[in-house]
Design a protein around this motif. Structure first.
Motif, PDB file in Angstrom:
ATOM      1  N   PRO A 120       5.280  -2.010   3.078  1.00  9.93           N
ATOM      2  CA  PRO A 120       4.671  -2.645   4.011  1.00  9.93           C
ATOM      3  C   PRO A 120       2.890  -2.241   3.903  1.00  9.93           C
ATOM      4  O   PRO A 120       2.224  -3.171   3.869  1.00  9.93           O
ATOM      5  N   ILE A 121       2.581  -0.822   3.397  1.00  9.41           N
ATOM      6  CA  ILE A 121       1.088  -0.622   3.419  1.00  9.41           C
ATOM      7  C   ILE A 121       0.713  -1.290   2.184  1.00  9.41           C
ATOM      8  O   ILE A 121      -0.485  -1.789   2.015  1.00  9.41           O
ATOM      9  N   GLN A 122       1.346  -1.559   0.959  1.00  2.34           N
ATOM     10  CA  GLN A 122       1.018  -2.178  -0.293  1.00  2.34           C
ATOM     11  C   GLN A 122       0.931  -3.470  -0.009  1.00  2.34           C
ATOM     12  O   GLN A 122      -0.059  -4.240  -0.605  1.00  2.34           O
ATOM     13  N   PHE A 123       1.890  -4.171   0.816  1.00  2.00           N
ATOM     14  CA  PHE A 123       1.504  -5.547   1.237  1.00  2.00           C
ATOM     15  C   PHE A 123       0.037  -5.881   1.878  1.00  2.00           C
ATOM     16  O   PHE A 123      -0.542  -6.650   1.736  1.00  2.00           O
ATOM     17  N   LEU A 279      -2.857   0.157  -1.939  1.00  2.00           N
ATOM     18  CA  LEU A 279      -1.968  -0.228  -2.843  1.00  2.00           C
ATOM     19  C   LEU A 279      -1.080   0.875  -3.616  1.00  2.00           C
ATOM     20  O   LEU A 279      -0.316   0.983  -4.199  1.00  2.00           O
ATOM     21  N   SER A 280      -2.173   2.037  -3.546  1.00  5.76           N
ATOM     22  CA  SER A 280      -1.627   3.385  -4.252  1.00  5.76           C
ATOM     23  C   SER A 280      -0.670   4.114  -3.270  1.00  5.76           C
ATOM     24  O   SER A 280      -0.169   5.160  -3.591  1.00  5.76           O
ATOM     25  N   PHE A 281      -0.662   3.446  -2.023  1.00  2.00           N
ATOM     26  CA  PHE A 281       0.363   4.205  -1.244  1.00  2.00           C
ATOM     27  C   PHE A 281       1.778   4.210  -1.582  1.00  2.00           C
ATOM     28  O   PHE A 281       2.411   3.286  -1.700  1.00  2.00           O
ATOM     29  N   GLU A 282       2.503   5.375  -1.652  1.00  2.00           N
ATOM     30  CA  GLU A 282       4.076   5.629  -2.010  1.00  2.00           C
ATOM     31  C   GLU A 282       4.772   6.011  -0.888  1.00  2.00           C
ATOM     32  O   GLU A 282       4.547   7.098  -0.545  1.00  2.00           O
ATOM     33  N   LYS A 283       5.656   5.200  -0.429  1.00  2.17           N
ATOM     34  CA  LYS A 283       6.338   5.622   0.633  1.00  2.17           C
ATOM     35  C   LYS A 283       7.532   6.476   0.138  1.00  2.17           C
ATOM     36  O   LYS A 283       8.344   6.206  -0.922  1.00  2.17           O
TER      37      LYS A 283
END
Length: 294
Positions: A120-123, A279-283
């Protein structure tokens, strides 16, 4: 710190310097000449790659080479467009953050080709990046699109495709061969440029030094990027993180080049950087906890 993250940070620093050096050269000569002549700075990177003992390793070296070479063709054309955006009046402090949005293309392609998922954060990052484009688009004059911004969108597309191809290359060949193939992809443009337009006959020693430094910083940055991909870094994560090199370019451009940023531009730059961070956040993968308990 994971090794892929360490190499990603190195890429940010090297490309940050590349973005700074690009501006004065773009003002001094044509974008095609900058790209062609700066390619000489890649030679110190190419030679050690060929001599590396890992150069011939990989599951499918031919396929890896082809992916890397095509990525180089796209990357070199994107560089020319980036230099052209600066020559058209774009400040380095504005052009570099905008072109840093190329991970948008990489992430979408990685989702389709590599089946890498978005969280969701990348969206949200995608939405913020579109807002950043809108803020930077609306100029203070009668024109809705600033001339340099139209050109700056070209490297966003080309670099996004190139980044995915680089990742695919490292899946089949060693980092050294992938990087060599990518940088070799810059040769056709360097060779053809003198045939298309006359080259500068007399360049100062300082200009030659900047040209060689430009190519060296770019080449080393791609070497560390390939190393990040090869050491487990996901294309959808490494690419946006590496594109944060504008965090290095912006303060240097303000301090060393005397660039001034208007309120609107500052807002657009801030949104672009925020988008790249999102966009760089990796869950964290849920599978990790499940496998750990097995």
């Amino acid at each position: 710190m994971p090794r892929w993250l360490f190499y990603t940070f190195l890429t940010m620093l090297l490309w940050g310097g590349w973005g700074l050096v690009s501006k004065p050269l773009s003002n001094a000569m044509s974008p095609w000449q900058v790209q062609a002549l700066s390619s000489l700075g890649l030679l110190p990177v190419l030679v050690p790659l060929v001599l590396s003992r890992h150069f011939q390793t990989g599951s499918n070296r031919r396929r890896g080479f082809v992916y890397g070479f095509i990525a180089g063709l796209a990357g070199s054309a994107g560089n020319v467009a980036c230099y052209q955006a600066m020559a058209a009046g774009g400040q380095a402090a504005a052009v570099i953050p905008l072109t840093s949005l190329y991970p948008l293309v990489t992430i979408v392609l990685a989702r389709v080709v590599l089946r890498e998922r978005l969280n969701p954060i990348q969206f949200c990052g995608i939405g913020i990046s579109l807002l950043a484009l809108f803020v930077l688009n609306v100029g203070g004059d009668s024109a809705w699109l600033t001339p340099w911004l139209v050109v700056a969108l070209i490297p966003v597309a080309l670099w996004g495709v190139a980044a995915l191809l680089q990742k695919l290359s490292t899946l089949h060949a060693a980092t050294e061969l992938s990087t060599f193939a990518f940088l070799l992809g810059f040769a056709p443009l360097a060779v053809l440029t003198p045939l298309v337009q006359p080259m500068e006959s007399s360049l100062s020693g300082a200009t030659w030094g900047l040209l060689l430094l430009l190519g060296l910083l770019f080449g080393l940055g791609n070497l560390t990027l390939m190393a990040a991909y090869a050491r487990g870094g996901r294309a959808a994560i490494v690419t946006p993180l590496a594109s944060l090199y504008s965090l290095v370019t912006i303060p240097l451009a303000v301090l060393l080049l005397g660039e001034k940023i208007a309120v609107r531009e500052a807002a657009g730059i801030g949104l672009a950087l925020l988008a790249v961070v999102a966009l760089s956040f990796e869950k964290p993968a849920r599978e990790l906890s499940a496998s750990a308990g097995a």
